[in-house]
Enzyme design. Structure first.
Site, PDB file in Angstrom:
ATOM      1  N   GLU A 233       0.788  -1.015   0.059  1.00  0.00           N
ATOM      2  CA  GLU A 233       0.705   0.232   0.483  1.00  0.00           C
ATOM      3  C   GLU A 233       0.907   1.420  -0.216  1.00  0.00           C
ATOM      4  O   GLU A 233       1.294   1.784   1.080  1.00  0.00           O
ATOM      5  CB  GLU A 233      -0.832   0.200   1.370  1.00  0.00           C
ATOM      6  CG  GLU A 233      -1.323  -1.069   1.641  1.00  0.00           C
ATOM      7  CD  GLU A 233      -3.676  -1.167   0.357  1.00  0.00           C
ATOM      8  OE1 GLU A 233      -3.602  -1.238   0.413  1.00  0.00           O
ATOM      9  OE2 GLU A 233      -3.447   0.126   0.152  1.00  0.00           O
TER      10      GLU A 233
ATOM     11  N   CYS B 212      -2.808   8.514   3.633  1.00  0.00           N
ATOM     12  CA  CYS B 212      -2.321   8.398   1.947  1.00  0.00           C
ATOM     13  C   CYS B 212      -3.788   8.586   0.971  1.00  0.00           C
ATOM     14  O   CYS B 212      -2.722   8.959  -0.442  1.00  0.00           O
ATOM     15  CB  CYS B 212      -2.319   6.365   1.995  1.00  0.00           C
ATOM     16  SG  CYS B 212      -3.364   5.770   2.622  1.00  0.00           S
TER      17      CYS B 212
HETATM   18  P1  NDP Z   1       8.486   4.549   4.304  1.00  0.00           P
HETATM   19  O1  NDP Z   1       8.367   4.019   3.158  1.00  0.00           O
HETATM   20  O2  NDP Z   1       9.842   5.851   4.420  1.00  0.00           O
HETATM   21  O3  NDP Z   1       8.639   4.075   5.712  1.00  0.00           O
HETATM   22  C1  NDP Z   1       7.669   2.301   5.720  1.00  0.00           C
HETATM   23  C2  NDP Z   1       8.370   1.547   6.615  1.00  0.00           C
HETATM   24  O4  NDP Z   1       9.275   1.089   6.423  1.00  0.00           O
HETATM   25  C3  NDP Z   1       8.906   2.567   7.632  1.00  0.00           C
HETATM   26  O5  NDP Z   1       8.857   1.288   9.005  1.00  0.00           O
HETATM   27  C4  NDP Z   1      10.080   2.401   7.705  1.00  0.00           C
HETATM   28  O6  NDP Z   1      11.269   1.841   9.188  1.00  0.00           O
HETATM   29  C5  NDP Z   1      10.243   0.935   6.421  1.00  0.00           C
HETATM   30  N1  NDP Z   1      11.516   0.481   6.231  1.00  0.00           N
HETATM   31  C6  NDP Z   1      12.394   1.971   5.478  1.00  0.00           C
HETATM   32  N2  NDP Z   1      13.539   1.619   4.674  1.00  0.00           N
HETATM   33  C7  NDP Z   1      13.116   0.077   4.483  1.00  0.00           C
HETATM   34  C8  NDP Z   1      13.581  -1.659   4.008  1.00  0.00           C
HETATM   35  N3  NDP Z   1      15.228  -1.477   3.191  1.00  0.00           N
HETATM   36  N4  NDP Z   1      13.074  -2.587   4.303  1.00  0.00           N
HETATM   37  C9  NDP Z   1      12.158  -2.216   5.115  1.00  0.00           C
HETATM   38  N5  NDP Z   1      11.333  -2.345   5.576  1.00  0.00           N
HETATM   39  C10 NDP Z   1      12.773  -0.416   5.565  1.00  0.00           C
HETATM   40  O7  NDP Z   1       7.860   5.728   4.860  1.00  0.00           O
HETATM   41  P2  NDP Z   1       6.747   6.677   6.098  1.00  0.00           P
HETATM   42  O8  NDP Z   1       7.325   5.995   7.208  1.00  0.00           O
HETATM   43  O9  NDP Z   1       7.857   7.685   5.223  1.00  0.00           O
HETATM   44  O10 NDP Z   1       5.547   6.482   5.524  1.00  0.00           O
HETATM   45  C11 NDP Z   1       4.937   7.532   4.233  1.00  0.00           C
HETATM   46  C12 NDP Z   1       4.558   6.761   3.286  1.00  0.00           C
HETATM   47  O11 NDP Z   1       3.526   6.343   3.110  1.00  0.00           O
HETATM   48  C13 NDP Z   1       3.684   8.519   2.700  1.00  0.00           C
HETATM   49  O12 NDP Z   1       4.570   8.135   0.942  1.00  0.00           O
HETATM   50  C14 NDP Z   1       2.196   8.005   2.268  1.00  0.00           C
HETATM   51  O13 NDP Z   1       1.725   7.359   0.705  1.00  0.00           O
HETATM   52  C15 NDP Z   1       2.579   6.289   2.623  1.00  0.00           C
HETATM   53  N6  NDP Z   1       0.914   5.605   2.931  1.00  0.00           N
HETATM   54  C16 NDP Z   1       0.274   4.614   2.599  1.00  0.00           C
HETATM   55  C17 NDP Z   1      -0.538   4.484   2.563  1.00  0.00           C
HETATM   56  C18 NDP Z   1      -1.575   3.970   2.065  1.00  0.00           C
HETATM   57  O14 NDP Z   1      -2.455   2.516   2.299  1.00  0.00           O
HETATM   58  N7  NDP Z   1      -1.271   3.116   0.501  1.00  0.00           N
HETATM   59  C19 NDP Z   1      -1.111   4.942   4.162  1.00  0.00           C
HETATM   60  C20 NDP Z   1      -0.619   5.259   4.974  1.00  0.00           C
HETATM   61  C21 NDP Z   1       0.868   5.737   4.521  1.00  0.00           C
HETATM   62  P3  NDP Z   1      11.769   3.694   9.567  1.00  0.00           P
HETATM   63  O15 NDP Z   1      10.867   4.043   9.610  1.00  0.00           O
HETATM   64  O16 NDP Z   1      12.486   2.801  10.667  1.00  0.00           O
HETATM   65  O17 NDP Z   1      12.399   3.730   7.918  1.00  0.00           O
END
Ligand code: NDP
Length: 517
Positions: A253, A287
């Site tokens: 997502e 999102c």
């Molecule tokens: P990120 O993609 O930066 O991070 C998401 C999660 O992935 C975090 O827990 C992060 O950890 C983890 N992560 C980072 N790098 C890796 C990796 N290489 N492998 C595995 N996991 C990893 O997103 P954000 O947290 O910044 O969230 C915001 C984004 O989420 C927005 O772009 C938004 O559109 C999207 N979103 C989509 C939704 C949907 O339903 N479609 C709903 C809500 C948000 P850490 O934080 O520790 O870096």
């Protein structure tokens, strides 16, 4: 928040250590104060959690739908009885308003526990299938859904309950154990959910939290049988690549740039109220926030006037109790930089801010609710996900131009169309390249858990909610049982000319008759 720290060391660090790694601080983005310290789990510690999760899963699955539903319904009540504490925890790590925590997180969690308790048995019941093929006539054909085992859920920071813990609920309802890797920015709500489930009788290690940074999430991918990821499109692609190494299934997502179209026959007051709410709610960090508005020329001035007035009236500040402010902090400090860059880029290229336009100086991470006009489709605020309290508005000649511009770009999460002629509105909605779409509404489709929610194009892969939202946590197994049969069927060895000719005639009879164009 000392209680949270105790709970952290009890639940997350198997040996009371974090592999010699420094714990990281969780900061309240509305005040800048440190809320708690949380361990940064190493790959070895993630592996230890995975071993425990796998050991716990068969017992959890053996409880059956009814046994699991009993715990879910207790948790539903716990969430409501303890909502002030949960809201306080959510606010302490996100800086969001009381209402954004209550209406979009507590209410979602409470609804989801009831929904999956009731519907998991229905969506995962064995399905009897009937085939038209004569070769399998009389045989029993069944599809069953069995839990995959251990699910990894990786979540973002914008909705620590709804978008991180929320996906664990159907995964567990299906009989899986789960390891949740919350965002490093917002791990506390996930930990509190662990306390809730323990108090409600959840067996140990069915739900575990792996706090840490991106590398902790990356390690989790290698340990589990399926990954549910919510976050940015860029990280989602990395997750898919890592998961592909073991052909681990993924559901993604991802980001969005949702358009809202105001047609000339729209109820302009409702369109303006919806556009303002759907772009500024949760400080625009949803999102399916509205990030682009296209308005047909005849109602453009009226719409812009209303939006400007409504956004100017929004109260922003450090959130306290109910009704204290309309717009809270931004949760992730780097996101404020992105919003600032998009607004500055737009203004440098000729756009005008009608209200807002600036980062708020002082403690905490805030960006003023901002309305942009005279924007062009090539500006960053129109092509990249902003994920902040901004609303760029574009005047369009007609509905065709609105549809063309709305469909531009790599994203396709959700969208909205406003028209008093609902048939016209729906016809336009059907032409949007998005996984979901609303007519005369926005965002609220997310609470209909019976409706699949997922992105088109680069906004995702797979869906959450409805049947697909739980079946993805299972392995479907197609079963054929032969009950009435002879010692040998006609298609079996040895091949003879006579039988082959007969079967050839049979296929001609079955598939070769009838007129066709
Ligand atoms: P990120 O993609 O930066 O991070 C998401 C999660 O992935 C975090 O827990 C992060 O950890 C983890 N992560 C980072 N790098 C890796 C990796 N290489 N492998 C595995 N996991 C990893 O997103 P954000 O947290 O910044 O969230 C915001 C984004 O989420 C927005 O772009 C938004 O559109 C999207 N979103 C989509 C939704 C949907 O339903 N479609 C709903 C809500 C948000 P850490 O934080 O520790 O870096």
């Amino acid at each position: 928040m000392a209680g949270v720290e105790e709970q952290v060391s009890e639940q997350v660090t198997p040996n009371g250590s974090a592999g010699g790694r420094e714990p990281f601080a969780v900061i309240n983005p509305a005040t800048g104060a440190v809320t708690a310290h949380v361990p940064h789990l190493s790959p070895e510690e993630v592996h230890e959690l995975a071993v425990k999760g796998r050991q716990a899963q068969p017992g959890w699955n053996a409880l059956g739908f009814d046994g699991r539903a009993r715990i879910f319904l207790r948790a539903q009540k716990w969430l409501l009885d303890n909502r002030e504490r949960v809201i306080e925890t959510i606010q302490s790590e996100t800086g969001k308003t009381y209402e954004d925590a209550l209406l979009a997180e507590i209410s979602y969690g409470a609804a989801a526990f009831g929904f999956w308790a009731k519907n998991a048995p229905k969506y995962l019941a064995d399905e009897r299938v009937h085939s038209s093929n004569l070769l399998v006539k009389g045989k029993k054909l069944v599809v069953r859904f069995k839990p995959l085992g251990l699910i990894g859920v990786i979540g973002p920071w914008n909705y620590p309950l709804t978008n991180s813990f929320g996906d664990c609920i159907p995964a567990m309802a299906a009989g899986n154990s789960v390891i949740l890797k919350p965002s490093e920015i917002t791990p506390l709500t996930s930990l509190l959910m662990g306390e809730m489930l323990r108090e409600c009788g959840m067996p140990e290690h069915v739900y575990q939290v792996a706090t840490g940074l991106g590398d902790t999430g990356a390690a989790l991918i290698d340990e589990v049988d399926m990954i549910m990821f919510t976050g940015s499109t860029a990280t989602g692609k990395k997750v898919a690549v890592e998961a592909a190494k073991n052909l681990t299934p993924v559901s993604l997502e991802l980001g969005g740039k949702d358009p809202l179209i105001v047609l000339s026959d729209a109820d302009v007051e409702r369109a303006a109220n919806t556009a303002v709410f759907a772009s500024m709610q949760n400080s625009g960090q949803t999102c399916i926030s509205i990030e682009r508005v296209f308005v047909e020329e005849p109602v453009y001035d009226e719409f812009v006037g209303k939006v400007r007035e409504k956004v100017s009236a929004l109260r922003q500040g450090v959130p306290a109790g109910p009704g204290s402010v309309d717009v809270g902090a931004m949760t992730f400090p780097k996101q404020v930089d992105i919003v600032e860059r998009h607004v500055n880029d737009a203004v440098e290229h000729g756009a005008k801010t009608l209200t807002g336009g600036h980062r708020v100086e002082g403690a905490g991470d805030f960006f003023e609710p901002t309305v942009l006009v005279d924007v062009t489709p090539d500006m960053a605020c129109m092509t990249e996900e902003t994920f902040g309290p901004t609303l760029p508005i574009v005047k369009v000649r007609d509905q065709e131009e609105a549809i063309r511009l709305a469909n531009q770009g790599p994203y396709g999460l959700s969208g909205s169309v406003f028209s008093k002629d609902v048939a016209r509105g729906e016809a336009v909605a059907r032409r949007l390249d998005t996984g979901a779409v609303c007519v005369n509404d926005a965002i609220i489709n997310y609470v209909a858990l019976e409706l699949p929610m997922g992105g088109a194009k680069e906004s995702g892969l797979g869906t959450r909610h409805a049947a697909g939202g739980i079946r993805k946590y299972t392995q479907s197994q197609s079963i054929l049982v032969s009950r009435l049969h002879g010692k040998k069927d006609p298609h079996m060895f040895p091949y003879t000319e006579k039988m082959t000719t007969r079967l050839g005639k049979l296929f001609g009879f079955l598939y070769g008759r009838g007129k066709r164009e």
